[in-house]
Scaffold this active site. Structure first.
Site, PDB file in Angstrom:
ATOM      1  N   ASP A 154      16.733  -0.730   9.489  1.00 24.58           N
ATOM      2  CA  ASP A 154      15.936   0.291   8.811  1.00 24.58           C
ATOM      3  C   ASP A 154      16.615   1.629   9.102  1.00 24.58           C
ATOM      4  O   ASP A 154      16.608   2.122  10.230  1.00 24.58           O
ATOM      5  CB  ASP A 154      14.488   0.256   9.327  1.00 24.58           C
ATOM      6  CG  ASP A 154      13.568   1.231   8.569  1.00 24.58           C
ATOM      7  OD1 ASP A 154      14.079   2.246   8.041  1.00 24.58           O
ATOM      8  OD2 ASP A 154      12.353   0.990   8.538  1.00 24.58           O
ATOM      9  N   LYS A 208      11.330   9.218   2.016  1.00 23.01           N
ATOM     10  CA  LYS A 208      11.622  10.236   3.019  1.00 23.01           C
ATOM     11  C   LYS A 208      12.789  11.124   2.554  1.00 23.01           C
ATOM     12  O   LYS A 208      12.621  11.901   1.629  1.00 23.01           O
ATOM     13  CB  LYS A 208      11.907   9.561   4.361  1.00 23.01           C
ATOM     14  CG  LYS A 208      10.821   8.535   4.792  1.00 23.01           C
ATOM     15  CD  LYS A 208       9.501   9.175   5.123  1.00 23.01           C
ATOM     16  CE  LYS A 208       8.359   8.184   5.353  1.00 23.01           C
ATOM     17  NZ  LYS A 208       8.587   7.123   6.307  1.00 23.01           N
ATOM     18  N   TYR A 229       8.893   0.857  13.162  1.00 20.30           N
ATOM     19  CA  TYR A 229       7.839   1.515  12.397  1.00 20.30           C
ATOM     20  C   TYR A 229       6.590   0.627  12.506  1.00 20.30           C
ATOM     21  O   TYR A 229       6.657  -0.582  12.260  1.00 20.30           O
ATOM     22  CB  TYR A 229       8.357   1.615  10.958  1.00 20.30           C
ATOM     23  CG  TYR A 229       7.452   2.243   9.946  1.00 20.30           C
ATOM     24  CD1 TYR A 229       7.028   3.555  10.078  1.00 20.30           C
ATOM     25  CD2 TYR A 229       7.061   1.529   8.807  1.00 20.30           C
ATOM     26  CE1 TYR A 229       6.224   4.132   9.112  1.00 20.30           C
ATOM     27  CE2 TYR A 229       6.266   2.108   7.841  1.00 20.30           C
ATOM     28  CZ  TYR A 229       5.848   3.413   7.999  1.00 20.30           C
ATOM     29  OH  TYR A 229       5.059   3.981   7.042  1.00 20.30           O
TER      30      TYR A 229
END
Ligand SMILES: *Cc1c(COP(=O)(O)O)cnc(C)c1O
Length: 385
Positions: free
Chosen positions: A175, A200, A103
């Protein structure tokens, strides 16, 4: 107990409260202690708002349980979970290994926050597997994995990486935001620390920001300490929303998976599309690792068009009726953004200059989503306006 049952019941038993399905929401900074003796007690569970409340304890316990960890800390965003976890395990003179497919804000944190503190980062090819052994230094403390990778969806061989990392005495982070705790169990694959952007899929309704760091028992103290030092806390209403989202995670994820697979297969046979990156497709280069390590796939995928980026592609995105244009994912709604993975690569080279798009496939009817995408391709064919 099967996964669906665990998701409904995990963390439900919290102390000292009447037996109701959902934990109570306390709006509290100050907690009144029972007596003067209690001021000197360091093991009081509910002593000050920042240290959490019954809703916090119940939710983080549930999360850790579902991910397979021992316990967790909650942070005000997914990114705060990443920074808290990294700061827990490194100090000046240390080295971390981070996947090149991470990310993008994870990369920025390493380059702009860790580096000035004296912590070096080496970014590695997400497809590296056991060959990661070659990148270890005496001072390597953490191997940061994200699987599949942000935007490009390379699936990492976490068991192979973990075996090497543990031989070298390093801690493995995963992650796990893409899969959520429902479709991937990071601790079973060898992780020591699992990171989740609750924002999310767990939140699931695009109405809150939150992160979680779950760890094994051996690593919990370090993370709890850093979390406390940083003064991180989450608001009671957000925790309540997050745990409400969690309870329907299984049904939502199953539908995201079903819809995304239909859309991905449709995209794959379109003449405008050069490549679809979605681990559940047999054409995905690490499909076999995904099949081995995950029990499903979420709604997030990307494609590369045969067209270059530019006005025609932007016009296609603007023409969508069901796909909103927006960052983030994991809510019930479909989203589309254009992407440029080349801008976030240093260890590997992104192999195309064609237009990239990321889609979040929501809970709408997949035929409607396909119709929307098909109209978009018609708009694309018209070229720049
Ligand atoms: C969105 C995301 C984050 C950050 O979560 P925020 O709550 O937006 O800070 C971290 N990791 C991954 C993989 C993400 O997709």
């Amino acid at each position: 107990m099967k996964e669906e049952s665990k998701i409904v019941t995990a963390g439900r038993k919290f102390e000292d409260d009447i037996e109701i399905v959902n934990p109570p929401v306390y709006h509290a900074s100050t907690v009144l202690l029972p007596n003067a003796q209690a001021i000197k007690q360091s093991d009081l569970k509910f002593s000050y708002g920042r240290r959490g409340s019954p809703a916090t304890f119940a939710f983080k316990k549930a999360l850790a349980e579902l991910e397979g960890g021992h316990d967790a800390v909650l942070t005000p965003s997914g990114l705060a979970a990443i920074s808290t976890a990294l700061l827990s395990f490194v100090s000046a003179g240390d080295h971390v290994l981070v996947t090149d497919s991470c990310y993008a804000p994870t990369r920025r944190f390493c380059n702009l926050a860790l580096k000035p503190l004296g912590v070096e980062t080496t970014f590695y090819d997400p497809k590296i597997g056991a060959r990661i052994a070659d990148l270890f230094q005496e001072n390597t403390r953490v191997v940061f994995c994200e699987s599949p990778g942000s935007q490009t969806f390379e699936v990492q061989d976490i068991p192979a990486i973990s075996t090497v990392a543990h031989e070298k005495g390093a801690v493995v982070f995963v992650d796990n935001t893409w899969a959520s705790p429902y479709f991937m169990k990071p601790f079973a694959l060898g992780a020591d620390v699992a990171i989740q952007a609750i924002t999310k899929y767990v939140g699931g309704h695009s109405d809150l920001l939150m992160g979680a760091v779950s760890t094994t028992e051996a690593h919990l103290d370090k993370v709890v300490q850093m979390h406390g030092l940083l003064g991180s806390s989450v608001g009671p209403d957000d925790v309540y929303l997050a745990q409400r989202g969690l309870r329907t995670l299984a049904v939502r994820m199953d539908r995201h998976y079903e819809n995304a697979l239909i859309v991905a297969k449709w995209l794959e046979q379109r003449p405008e599309v050069e490549r679809v990156s979605y681990p559940a497709l047999e054409s995905h280069p690490q499909h076999s690792i995904w099949r081995r390590d995950f029990s499903g796939a979420s709604g997030l995928l990307s494609i590369v068009l045969k067209h270059p980026p530019g006005e025609a592609v932007d016009a296609m995105v603007d023409s969508y009726k069901l796909f909103g244009i927006g960052f983030s994912f994991g809510g019930y709604e479909s989203l589309a953004i254009t992407i440029n993975p080349a801008a976030h690569r240093t260890a590997t080279k992104w192999d195309t200059s064609k237009a990239g798009l990321r889609y979040h496939i929501g809970l709408e009817d997949p035929d409607d989503l396909i119709a929307d995408l098909e109209n978009g391709f018609k708009r694309l064919a018209k070229g720049p306006s």
